[in-house]
Design a protein around this motif. Structure first.
Motif: not given
Ligand code: UD1
Ligand code: CA
Length: 458
Positions: A103-110, A130-135, A181-184
């Motif tokens: 999988f190539e893309g963003d992961a989000i943990v809930v 989308a605004g550019g934050a890595d995590v 919740v963390i996304a990267a």
């Protein structure tokens, strides 16, 4: 809805649901306890699913099979990952690495035990990526920060998250807390997780450590904040009841703002999927189980219990009606007090006004089911159907022994036990014939009075 991240807005959702939930004191896994008639796991999944994830991984442990089955009931493509031993949130996320392979893309943990996060909040997390934050970590201002992890910010930048048990006095004074919740970018997340150790107060692999590690690599970390009410986590049955109350309050409000009148809203109980049309009126004390849809202008009188049913426009149901599932009530029908129905198609304008059980039946338009009518649908082994034609009239206190078909326009005399099909427009009478004996009542009375006199003399 899909926020465009540097990865083109492709998402994988990782739901953590391996924990035991010891404080629930339950044989049932915590995330399967229900709010508004749906497991809290589904509430958590549903909001994240608004990201339209390409993959959805659910990490299970305690009660794994039941949790996996529940996840698949909502999302048939859910990838189930097992965490045999609960060694922390960071360890749990790593269990999903295999499921996200390729999988190539963003992961989000809930978290599976955080049921109130909104789709709108997930959209804001996506927008921060989308605004550019890595995590991106989702936080909130806590009224009582207590045991929550603290977000250590410098200006707009998130520097690290420190768990309460590892925090200094100064860090404990921070009131901006971690929701979980963390996304990267998926590859970045797993790379950082590979560096997390269990060298902390709880001897666990903390997901939250990825922030400090990311900053050490010079990555940009940001916090998105949401309302504390959204981050409510459930750990025991008191919190479960509080969550239910919050859910009900929201559902009542939404129903009223949507154009339904609730006479006594505090006593109306909703399910996650209850749908009320415009100008629906609901009297006090009604329970909407899952799967209920009420069309415009229908009226639900006091104290009904409705599950898996559709009620047509302008119909009146109750008071004290029980629709148990698989029930379709047409338009302008009347379902009165102490009527129970299950698996029934009830045609437009048909009526069952009092004291009936109608199960496994089709009832034609405008038919009338008299008081005390029972469809005898079960012989102890199998269930059988009863078909009642349009405009048929079933006299009071009739037993309709299925399988049975009563033709359109037929008339069943009161007190009948109907075991054979009744043709269209026929009159069926299936009861003992009445015989009148002139003067017999008076003679009987004399005899009885005489008997009583003799007894009292002795
Ligand atoms: C976590 C966060 C904390 C945050 C809080 C919000 C970490 C290290 N801490 O703490 O910063 O403020 O949530 O409620 O992330 N789980 C697993 N496997 C495990 C451990 C946990 O699947 O090995 C699941 C649990 O089932 C639960 C979720 O992860 O759904 C959170 O775990 P929990 O132990 O409740 O984390 P907290 O200590 O509350
Ligand atoms: Ca928790």
């Amino acid at each position: 809805m899909n926020g465009k991240s540097p990865n083109g807005g492709k998402w994988a959702v990782i739901v953590l649901a391996a924990g035991k939930g010891t404080r629930m004191r339950s044989a049932r896994p915590k995330v399967l306890h229900e709010i508004g008639g749906a497991p809290m796991l589904h509430h958590a999944m549903r909001a994240a699913m608004a990201l339209e994830p390409a993959r959805l991984a659910v990490v299970v442990g305690h009660g794994g099979e039941a949790v996996a089955a529940s996840a698949r009931a909502l999302a048939p493509d859910a990838l189930v990952c097992e965490q045999a031993e609960q060694r922390g949130t960071g360890h749990a996320v790593r269990m999903a690495e295999g499921a996200l392979e390729g999988f190539e893309g963003d992961a989000i943990v809930v978290f599976g035990d955080t049921p109130f996060l909104s789709a709108e909040t997930f959209a804001r997390v996506a927008a921060a990526r989308a605004g550019g934050a890595d995590v991106v970590a989702l936080g909130f201002e806590a009224a009582e920060p207590g045991k929550y992890g603290r977000l250590i910010l410098s200006g707009d930048r998130l520097e690290r998250i420190v768990e309460a048990k590892d925090a200094t006095e100064a860090e404990l004074a921070v009131t901006t807390c971690n929701s979980g919740v963390i996304a990267a970018d998926s590859a970045t997340l797993f790379r950082l997780l590979g560096r997390v150790t269990d060298d902390n107060a709880q001897g666990e692999y903390y997901l939250t450590d990825v922030i400090g590690l990311a900053r050490g690599e010079g990555l940009d970390c940001r916090a998105v904040l949401c309302d504390e009410a959204e981050t409510l986590g459930i750990n025991d049955r008191v919190q479960l009841s509080e969550a239910e109350a919050i859910f009900q309050a929201r559902a009542r409000r939404a129903a009223m703002l949507g154009g339904a009148t609730l006479t006594d809203p505090a006593t109306t109980h909703f399910s996650f999927d209850t749908r009320l049309g415009q100008d629906v009126t609901v009297g006090p004390g009604t329970v909407f189980g899952p799967g209920v849809e009420v069309a415009d202008g229908a009226r639900i009188e006091a104290y009904c219990h409705l599950t898996q049913c559709r009620i047509g426009a302008g119909s009146v149901v109750g008071p004290f009606a029980r629709l148990r599932g698989g029930v379709e009530i047409g338009a302008n029908c009347r379902i009165g007090n102490f009527v129970e129905m299950k698996n029934v198609a009830f045609g437009d304008g048909a009526k069952a006004s009092h004291l009936s059980y109608v199960g496994d039946a089709g009832v034609g338009k405008g038919a009338n089911i008299g008081a005390g009518t029972i469809t005898c649908n079960y012989d102890g082994f199998l269930k059988h159907r009863t078909e009642i034609g349009a405009g048929a009239f079933i006299g009071s206190n009739s037993a309709l022994v299925a399988p049975l078909s009563i033709g359109p326009g037929a008339y069943v005399g009161s007190g009948s036990v109907v075991t054979q099909d009744v043709p269209e427009d026929a009159l069926a009478i299936a009861r003992g014939r009445q015989a009148n004996k002139p003067g017999l009542a008076a003679r009987l009375r004399e005899k009885l009075a005489e008997a009583k006199r003799k007894m009292t003399m002795n």
